[in-house]
Scaffold this motif. Structure first.
Motif, PDB file in Angstrom:
ATOM      1  N   SER A  97      73.532 147.590 124.853  1.00 65.18           N
ATOM      2  CA  SER A  97      73.818 148.939 125.376  1.00 65.18           C
ATOM      3  C   SER A  97      75.083 149.437 125.032  1.00 65.18           C
ATOM      4  O   SER A  97      76.116 148.648 125.339  1.00 65.18           O
ATOM      5  N   TRP A  98      75.510 150.616 124.463  1.00 63.79           N
ATOM      6  CA  TRP A  98      76.627 151.017 124.136  1.00 63.79           C
ATOM      7  C   TRP A  98      76.596 152.340 123.856  1.00 63.79           C
ATOM      8  O   TRP A  98      75.649 153.007 123.418  1.00 63.79           O
ATOM      9  N   GLN A  99      77.665 153.172 123.735  1.00 62.91           N
ATOM     10  CA  GLN A  99      78.075 154.480 123.435  1.00 62.91           C
ATOM     11  C   GLN A  99      79.046 154.618 122.255  1.00 62.91           C
ATOM     12  O   GLN A  99      80.052 153.891 122.562  1.00 62.91           O
ATOM     13  N   LEU A 100      78.963 155.511 121.307  1.00 68.91           N
ATOM     14  CA  LEU A 100      80.017 155.724 120.535  1.00 68.91           C
ATOM     15  C   LEU A 100      80.160 157.252 120.318  1.00 68.91           C
ATOM     16  O   LEU A 100      78.981 158.051 120.177  1.00 68.91           O
ATOM     17  N   ARG A 101      81.237 157.681 120.104  1.00 65.49           N
ATOM     18  CA  ARG A 101      81.675 159.187 119.829  1.00 65.49           C
ATOM     19  C   ARG A 101      82.635 159.232 118.618  1.00 65.49           C
ATOM     20  O   ARG A 101      83.528 158.423 118.524  1.00 65.49           O
ATOM     21  N   GLY A 102      82.503 160.146 117.920  1.00 61.96           N
ATOM     22  CA  GLY A 102      83.265 160.391 116.732  1.00 61.96           C
ATOM     23  C   GLY A 102      82.826 161.383 115.717  1.00 61.96           C
ATOM     24  O   GLY A 102      82.290 162.461 116.273  1.00 61.96           O
ATOM     25  N   ARG A 103      83.072 161.383 114.472  1.00 63.57           N
ATOM     26  CA  ARG A 103      82.779 162.486 113.693  1.00 63.57           C
ATOM     27  C   ARG A 103      81.944 161.719 112.643  1.00 63.57           C
ATOM     28  O   ARG A 103      82.399 160.525 112.220  1.00 63.57           O
TER      29      ARG A 103
END
Length: 196
Positions: A42-48
């Motif tokens: 379970s994880w979340q990532l944000r970026g481009r």
């Protein structure tokens, strides 16, 4: 206080508030890290993600949330243009964009058909964390500190030039995924991880 000085102070405060995870520590035991990353479900990532495919270029923002086998990937451009929501699991995937929803068995075929570029989601679930996918057999490269720097798998080359430390885990801040066939290149930049 002049407007210029105020702007510089505000920018400095904002940059200070956006601190990065520290650079990854050396990793003498790849097998242990592999087990720890495999257990991260379970994880979340944000970026481009800078996408180049068959002579075309796109640079959407990405928000990827993974919980076990279920995932939600949101891609959107400037001013929320081209907002796309991909949700799926091993049973199938749906893609919602421009008020339309399409479904398919695999995300790769659906994304290519609807968005016009390849996003190897099934393998990226592993690659994005710094792991090889279960199949086919990968070729791995490490640096002098025994940190993973490169995976070659299934015709793709995945590079990890900027690993960062999140507690006991080393996770990438930048990932370069490329395949010479059809001139495909995906560069994930500015990745910020939120771990469960």
């Amino acid at each position: 206080m002049s407007a210029r000085v105020f702007a510089l102070l505000t920018l400095s405060a904002l940059l200070h508030a956006c601190t990065l995870a520290p650079p990854a520590a050396s990793n003498p035991n790849w097998a242990l890290l592999q087990d720890q990353l495999s257990a991260l479900e379970s994880w979340q990532l944000r970026g481009r993600v800078n996408i180049r495919y068959d002579g075309e270029s796109y640079t959407p923002r990405i928000d990827w949330r993974q919980h076990s086998d279920d995932y939600t990937i949101r891609l959107w451009g400037t001013f929320n243009a081209g907002n796309t929501l991909i949700t799926g699991n091993p049973a199938g995937v749906s893609l919602e964009t421009d008020g339309r929803t399409q479904q398919a068995r695999t995300p790769e075929r659906l994304i290519l058909r609807e968005l016009g570029y390849e996003l190897p989601v099934s393998s990226l679930n592993y690659w994005i964390k710094g792991l090889p996918a279960p199949r086919p057999r990968p070729q791995l490269s490490f640096d002098e500190a025994n940190r993973l720097t490169e995976i070659q798998q299934d015709g793709w080359l995945i590079r990890y030039p900027d690993p960062r430390q999140y507690g006991a885990l080393s996770l990438p801040r930048r990932i370069e995924v490329s395949r010479s066939e059809q001139d495909i290149r995906l560069v994930f930049v500015g990745l910020n991880w939120i771990l469960d």
